[in-house]
Design an enzyme around this catalytic site. Sequence first.
Site, PDB file in Angstrom:
ATOM      1  N   LYS A 186       0.806  -1.222   0.000  1.00 21.13           N
ATOM      2  CA  LYS A 186       0.000   0.000   0.000  1.00 21.13           C
ATOM      3  C   LYS A 186       0.833   1.262   0.000  1.00 21.13           C
ATOM      4  CE  LYS A 186      -2.077  -1.684   4.040  1.00 21.13           C
ATOM      5  NZ  LYS A 186      -1.101  -2.641   4.492  1.00 21.13           N
ATOM      6  N   GLU A 205      -7.054  -3.478  -4.399  1.00 19.97           N
ATOM      7  CA  GLU A 205      -8.130  -3.815  -3.467  1.00 19.97           C
ATOM      8  C   GLU A 205      -7.592  -4.309  -2.134  1.00 19.97           C
ATOM      9  OE1 GLU A 205     -10.970  -3.735  -1.781  1.00 19.97           O
ATOM     10  OE2 GLU A 205     -12.097  -4.014  -3.649  1.00 19.97           O
ATOM     11  N   VAL A 232      -6.711  -2.387   1.501  1.00 21.12           N
ATOM     12  CA  VAL A 232      -7.611  -2.157   2.629  1.00 21.12           C
ATOM     13  C   VAL A 232      -8.463  -3.409   2.830  1.00 21.12           C
ATOM     14  CG1 VAL A 232      -9.451  -0.690   3.547  1.00 21.12           C
ATOM     15  CG2 VAL A 232      -7.734   0.298   2.020  1.00 21.12           C
ATOM     16  N   ALA A 292      -7.670  -6.623   3.205  1.00 18.62           N
ATOM     17  CA  ALA A 292      -7.223  -7.845   2.523  1.00 18.62           C
ATOM     18  C   ALA A 292      -8.162  -8.204   1.376  1.00 18.62           C
ATOM     19  CB  ALA A 292      -7.078  -8.989   3.517  1.00 18.62           C
ATOM     20  N   GLY A 352       1.422 -14.163  11.526  1.00 20.43           N
ATOM     21  CA  GLY A 352       1.429 -13.459  10.236  1.00 20.43           C
ATOM     22  C   GLY A 352       0.347 -12.396  10.108  1.00 20.43           C
ATOM     23  N   LYS A 380      -4.586   3.230   5.348  1.00 22.48           N
ATOM     24  CA  LYS A 380      -5.804   2.653   4.775  1.00 22.48           C
ATOM     25  C   LYS A 380      -6.925   3.686   4.687  1.00 22.48           C
ATOM     26  CE  LYS A 380      -4.789  -2.060   6.224  1.00 22.48           C
ATOM     27  NZ  LYS A 380      -4.934  -3.033   7.301  1.00 22.48           N
ATOM     28  N   GLY A 433      -4.494 -11.903   6.870  1.00 20.58           N
ATOM     29  CA  GLY A 433      -4.132 -13.306   6.676  1.00 20.58           C
ATOM     30  C   GLY A 433      -3.712 -13.533   5.236  1.00 20.58           C
TER      31      GLY A 433
END
Length: 813
Positions: free
Chosen positions: A577, A604, A607, A609, A662, A680, A795
Amino acid sequence: MRVLKFGGTSVGSPDNIQKVIAVVDQCAKEEQVAVVVSAIGGITNQLILVGNLAAQKDSSYITVFQRIKDVHLSFTKELTENNPETLQKVTRHMNDLEALLQGIFLIHELSPKTIDKLTAFGELTSSIIITAAFNHQKVEAHLKDTRELILTDSTHTKAMVQYEQTNDAITTHFKQSDAKITVLPGFIARSGTGETSTLGRGGSDFTAAIIAAALDADVLEIWTDVSGMYSANPKIVKQAQPIAHISYHEAMELSHFGAKVLYPPTIAPVMQKDIPLYIKNTLDPEALGTCISKDGNGKNTPIKGISHIGDIALLTLEGTGMIGISGISKRFFETLSSLDISVIMITQASSEHSICIGITQEDAQKAKKAIDTTFAYEIALHKIDPVYIEKELAIIALVGEKMKSHQGISGKMFSTLGKNNVNIRAIAQGASEKNISAVIASKDVKKALNSLHERFFEDQRKQLNLFVMGVGNVGGKLLAQIQQQQEYLSENLNLHLRVIGLSNSRTMCFKEDGIDLTQWQSTLADGKKADVVRFRESVINLNIRNSVFVDVTANENVAMSYAEYLRNSIAVVACNKIASASAMQNYSLLKRLSRKYNAPYLFETNVGAGLPIIDTLQNLIASGDRITKIQAVLSGSLNFVFNNFTSGSSFHDVVQQAKEEGYTEPDPRIDLSGVDVARKILILARESGLTLELEDIINTPFLTEKNLNSTDVPHFFDTLKEDAPHFETLVSTASAKGERLKYVAQLENNKASVGLQSVGSESPFYQLEGKDNIVLFYTQRYPDQPLIVKGAGAGADVTASGLFSDIIRLRQY
Ligand code: ADP
Ligand code: ASP
Ligand code: MG
C-alpha cells in the site's frame, strides 16, 4: 492431373522424402501427378552464403561448399543405397558448383545472373535425388528439367514468366509423356538468352502453379511443414489455427503481407483457371489443411488472418510546396519505379502535404537518394524537405474479404493495439477493403500479432501474463491459487493465466512460455540475482501483451516503480500500500498514467485484505453516490491484538503471537503506531475523492513514547514488556465500563482520524471478532443505515485471494 509441390522441409531429410514418396504414390494410383520439389531445406540460403563468401575472397567458402556437397551425397547414399548412377550425377553437379564458386572467387563478383546459376543447384540436385529415391522404392518417376519448360525474361533472381511459350512447352511435354509421376525442380527457369533464371525466393510454389494452370489440373497441392494457412504465423502466435477455407483474394492478400507459407505470385495462375489450391502438411498428411478457392466457401467471418512483413522503412516526403501542385506523386512514384523499388504500402494525408510509403529497409537509402535528386530544385527552395526515413518497422495486416460489410473492425484493431501500447506509425486500408494494415515498430510485432489474434480469433479467450514480485507468505499462496484454478478459469472464464516472471529479494527468473507452477521454487532458486530495476526492464523488454505486474512486497522501491510499468501499458496489481498512500501527487500520477495508458492499477488488498472495500467504494462513487462518512476497523492485526488482550494477560505476548501468526506487518510498529490504519483510511479518503496527505490524518497514539522511539523490532518488544502497566490500565478501564478496545478509523467532513476507542455494546464494532475488519459507508443513499462490509481482514490466504480477484478483474480490460 494433379500437381503437388513439396517444400524445403518436406524434402529436408531422407525420412521426410520417404513421406513424400508415400503421399505421391497414393495419389498416382488415381491419376497422373506432377511433383514439383524445392531444394533440400536450408540449401538455397547456404548457396547464397557460399557465393557471397567466395565473392568476398573469403576462402572459408570451401568449408561451406563441402557441407553442401556432403548433405547431397549423404541423402543420395541413404535414399538410393549408393546407386552409382545417381551418385555420379550428383557428384557431377557438385563439381560444377565447385567450379562456379572458384570462378566467383577469382573474379571477385557475384552478379544476379550468377546468383541464379548458383541457387539453381539446390533444386537441380534435389530433383535428381528425389527422382532416384522414387525409383529406388519401385515407384516409377521421371525427371523433367523445368528450364526446358518455363521461359522468362532476364530479370535475374526474380524473373517474369513468358506465359505463352511456357504454357505451350508444358502442354506439349505432358501430352507426349505418359509418365504417371513426373518430378520437376521448382524455382528455376530459362531466360530468352538461354541462361538459367529463377522465380524469386520461395518460387517453387509459383512453379507448381504455372504447371497446374498450363495443364488445367484438377487441383494444386502445396505440401509444407504446417497444416495449412493459419490465422497467423504459427511460429509466432501459438494459438493460431489452420484456416479451413479461404478465397484466392484473401490468400493472396495474406501472402502478400508476409504469410510465407505461400509465395504471393502463386495464386494468380490457378485463380484464372479456377483450380482449387490446397495447403497440406507432409509431416501430418491426414490433417485437413487449407482449401483456397474462388469464394472461400467459408463462414461469414470478417477476418480470415493476420500477417506481417518485417524490415520495413517508412519514407516521408513532406513540405508546404507540395500543396495543390499536381505531378508530385507522379514524379515520386516514377522515381521509385525507375529503380524497381516496390512500394508495399502507401498512405497520403488528405492535406496533400505529405506522401508516406512503406518499402523494404534494404531499398530505403537508394530510394531516398533518388527522390532527393528528383526534388532537388524544390528542396533547394525549401518548398519540400529532404526525404525522411524511419527504420526498424514492420507492417501488420488484418485480412478478410467480408471486412467491408462489417463495421468497427479498424476501431477494434487500433484499440487493441493501443491498449497494449503498440504505437501505430501509419495506417492504410486497401480500397477493396480486403485488408487494413498498420506500420508499427519491429519490436512490437510479436505482441501486436498475439493481441490482435486474441481479439479477433480466440472467442474472447484472454491470456494474462503475470510478473510476480514477492513470493513470501502471500505471494506463495497466490501462486498456489493460480495453479489450482488454472483449469477452472480456462474452462469457465475463457481466461488463461500465465506467470512469466518471478522475483523474491534474492533471485528472479523469467520464462516466456510460462513458469511451471508445480516447481516455481526451484526455477526461481536457479534464477539470476534479483534487482527491482532490472526486473522491470526485463518485463518491458519482453513486451508481451496483457502484461501484469503483481507487487506482493511491502517494499518502497518496488512501489516507486509502478509509474514506469503503467507508462508501458503494463497493469499493476498491488497489495503493497505504499504507493497508494504515498504523496497525493504520486497517487494522482499513477491514476492518470493508468487512464492514459489503459493499464489498470488495482489495489483492493490495500484495505481489508480480500474484502471488497475499495471496489464497493468505487462502485458507489461511479453510480453517482457521495460518501458522507466512513467508520471502520481496518486493522486485522490490531483487532486480533485487542480481542485477545484481556485484563491480566500480557500485551507483549499477544503482539508476539499476532506477529508469529502473520497478522502484523513484519515490523509490528507499523500496525501498532496506527500508521498502517492511517494509510488505509487515507486510501479510502482519496478514493472518495478527497485530496489528503498522510500527515493530514489525525493519529492519536495509544503506544507510549518509549514504544514509539524504540530502535528496532526486538527493542520494541522489550519496551512493550517494560510498559506493561500502561496497557493494563487501558484494558482494565474499558472493561470496568463494560466496553471493549477497538482501533477505529474515521472519515467525516473531509477530515480523517485514527485511534484507539473504547466502545460499548451498542457499537457495531463491539462484537467484531478475531482479525475481522468492518467498514461502515454512510452516503447520500445510505444516510442512516450504513452500507457495511465485514469479514476477515488479514491473513495470507484472504490477501492472496484478494489479489487473485484483482487479477481476474483484468480480463474485462
Ligand atoms: P516450404 O519450405 O514448404 O515452402 P515455407 O517455409 O516457405 O515452407 O513456408 C512455411 C512456413 O510459413 C511455416 O513454417 C510458417 O513458419 C510460415 N508462415 C507464416 N505465416 C503463416 C501462416 N499464416 N500460416 C502458415 N504458415 C505461415
Ligand atoms: N529453394 C528456393 C528458396 O528457398 C525456392 C523454394 O523453396 O520455394 O527460396
Ligand atoms: Mg515456401
